[in-house]
Structures are given as C-alpha cells and as structure tokens.
Design an enzyme around this catalytic site. Sequence first.
Site, PDB file in Angstrom:
ATOM      1  N   CYS A   1       0.871  -1.174   0.000  1.00  0.00           N
ATOM      2  CA  CYS A   1       0.000   0.000   0.000  1.00  0.00           C
ATOM      3  C   CYS A   1       0.910   1.227   0.000  1.00  0.00           C
ATOM      4  CB  CYS A   1      -0.851  -0.043   1.273  1.00  0.00           C
ATOM      5  SG  CYS A   1      -1.898   1.397   1.529  1.00  0.00           S
TER       6      CYS A   1
ATOM      7  N   CYS B   1      -1.300   3.860  -6.497  1.00  0.00           N
ATOM      8  CA  CYS B   1      -2.055   3.247  -5.397  1.00  0.00           C
ATOM      9  C   CYS B   1      -2.305   1.820  -5.836  1.00  0.00           C
ATOM     10  CB  CYS B   1      -3.377   3.993  -5.204  1.00  0.00           C
ATOM     11  SG  CYS B   1      -4.593   3.104  -4.200  1.00  0.00           S
TER      12      CYS B   1
HETATM   13  N1  DGL Z   1      -4.019   0.771  -1.704  1.00  0.00           N
HETATM   14  C1  DGL Z   1      -3.625   1.961  -1.061  1.00  0.00           C
HETATM   15  C2  DGL Z   1      -2.409   2.596  -1.715  1.00  0.00           C
HETATM   16  O1  DGL Z   1      -1.658   1.929  -2.394  1.00  0.00           O
HETATM   17  C3  DGL Z   1      -4.559   3.040  -0.677  1.00  0.00           C
HETATM   18  C4  DGL Z   1      -5.993   3.003  -0.708  1.00  0.00           C
HETATM   19  C5  DGL Z   1      -6.580   3.747   0.495  1.00  0.00           C
HETATM   20  O2  DGL Z   1      -6.755   3.091   1.506  1.00  0.00           O
HETATM   21  O3  DGL Z   1      -6.857   4.947   0.381  1.00  0.00           O
HETATM   22  O4  DGL Z   1      -2.140   3.766  -1.528  1.00  0.00           O
END
Ligand code: DGL
Length: 265
Positions: free
Chosen positions: A79, A190
Amino acid sequence: MSELHITKDLPIGFVDSGLGGLSVLREAVRVMPNEDFIYFGDSANAPYGTKEQEVIRELTFHAVDRLLDYGIKGLAVACNTATSAAVRPLRNRYPELPIVGIEPAIKPAVMNNHGGRILVMATPMTIKQNKYHKLLEQYEAGAEIVSVPCEGLMEFVEEGNIDSDELDTYFDIHLTPYLTENTETIVLGCTHYPFLKHHIRSFLKGRNIALIDGSLGTSLELKRRLEEKGLLKDTENPGSVVIQNSSPKSEMIELSYRLLNMPID
Ligand code: DGL
C-alpha cells in the site's frame, strides 16, 4: 523491540488498507510460486488515503501485528499510503524482519520517458507526504510530473465495481483536467488502481499512454531481500495463499480471490 522467530518455512505477509495489495500479491505469486503467502486487507478501516498519518500508522501496525501473530518471515507493505506513513517506524520496531514497501513508480516512468507529461494517480495522503515530495524532487528535473489526487477511487475496487460507467464519470472529473495532448505515461500510485487498468484504457480511447505501477518491482525486491537472508523455500511444490480481511462482509474474501486471479495485463 520484540524478538521474532523467523524461519524459511513461514509464509510471507502482505498488508494493505483493503483489496489493493492483491495487485502486488499476484505478481509476488508469479515471482515466487513455491512460497506461501498470507494477506491481510484492512477493508473495515479503508480508505487509509484520506486519514491522518498517525491514524494510518496505528492501523498499519495493528495489521502487521496480526500477521506476526500468525507467523511470517517477511513483509510487503503493499500500500503506497501505508508505506509512506509507516514503513520507517515498522523497520525500526522489527529490524530483523525483511520489510519492503511500495512507492509510486516514478523512477521507471521517467527512465522510459520521451519528453511527455507524466501523471501520478495516488491517494491524497500519499501525495501530501514528505516521502513523496522527496521522490518528486529526485526526478522532476528530468520530466514534467503532475500529481493527480484520487480521493474516492479505491472504493470502486473495494466494491468490486471495476468496470462500471460510474468510473467514466469519475475519470471525467478527476483525470481529464490533467490529460494534455503530450501526456505520455500514467503512474498508478495506489495498489488498488491496477485493477482498473482495463477501464482506464477504455476511458483513454486508444491514446498511446503507458500505464505503469510498482507491483513487479516490489515483488522482485521482496524476493531479493528474502534470498539475501536465506529465507526462500527449498521446495518445488506450489505454495498457498491465505487471505484475511477485517471487514465483517463475507463476500470480501471471495472478491479478494477473484481479484487475485485476474490476469495481469
Ligand atoms: N491501496 C492503497 C495505496 O496503495 C490506498 C488506498 C486507500 O486506503 O486509500 O495507496
């Protein structure tokens, strides 16, 4: 600082605010097919990308502690948002655990650039962080890099809504204002966004814009770090994937496996 018991027969842990990290996990499974993996998606607390750093840090530590209770030999913070908010304190707390994070793939975007504009789609929190600004500083002399905050986009993936017409409305509002004639690359900053690649391509209507993300690079780095510590398995047998999610909705697990098995394009 706590003592961990790390052995090569343990699985590799993955955390994300929800289902996005599965886009990294599917690459990791390809890169290390004989390894076992445990994935924890914190969908009950998603999104992280609109929360404050302290809150994200606390949630990430909590998610990692769950995986450590299960037993892991390495960790991918799959993430971008959690990486920028928490990877350094995580490394401080668990120095013996190989930990890799993910950051927007600006470096490869700039390396493959031919003078066009590079857009970086990411959560508002990722874009606000110091870590991101440092990354930009490193590369902005070599290319025009424009950040595109995408509040509300990860929710489409969390809802399994990866090909709906509402996405076109979303992109019209949030992406179109940044799309110039000379836009050459879009960095998917993301981990949820690679699941929207197909739809982003159709929204771009055949324009020659490269979509890139950091999931393969992160998986290769994870493999390298485990190898370096002698923590890769010696078996030829295919590994397994366990998926856990903090959401009480039982369909999240089914949706997770569906996303995990989506072909990488
Ligand atoms: N999957 C997450 C990222 O790579 C973020 C999504 C979130 O929780 O806002 O930033």
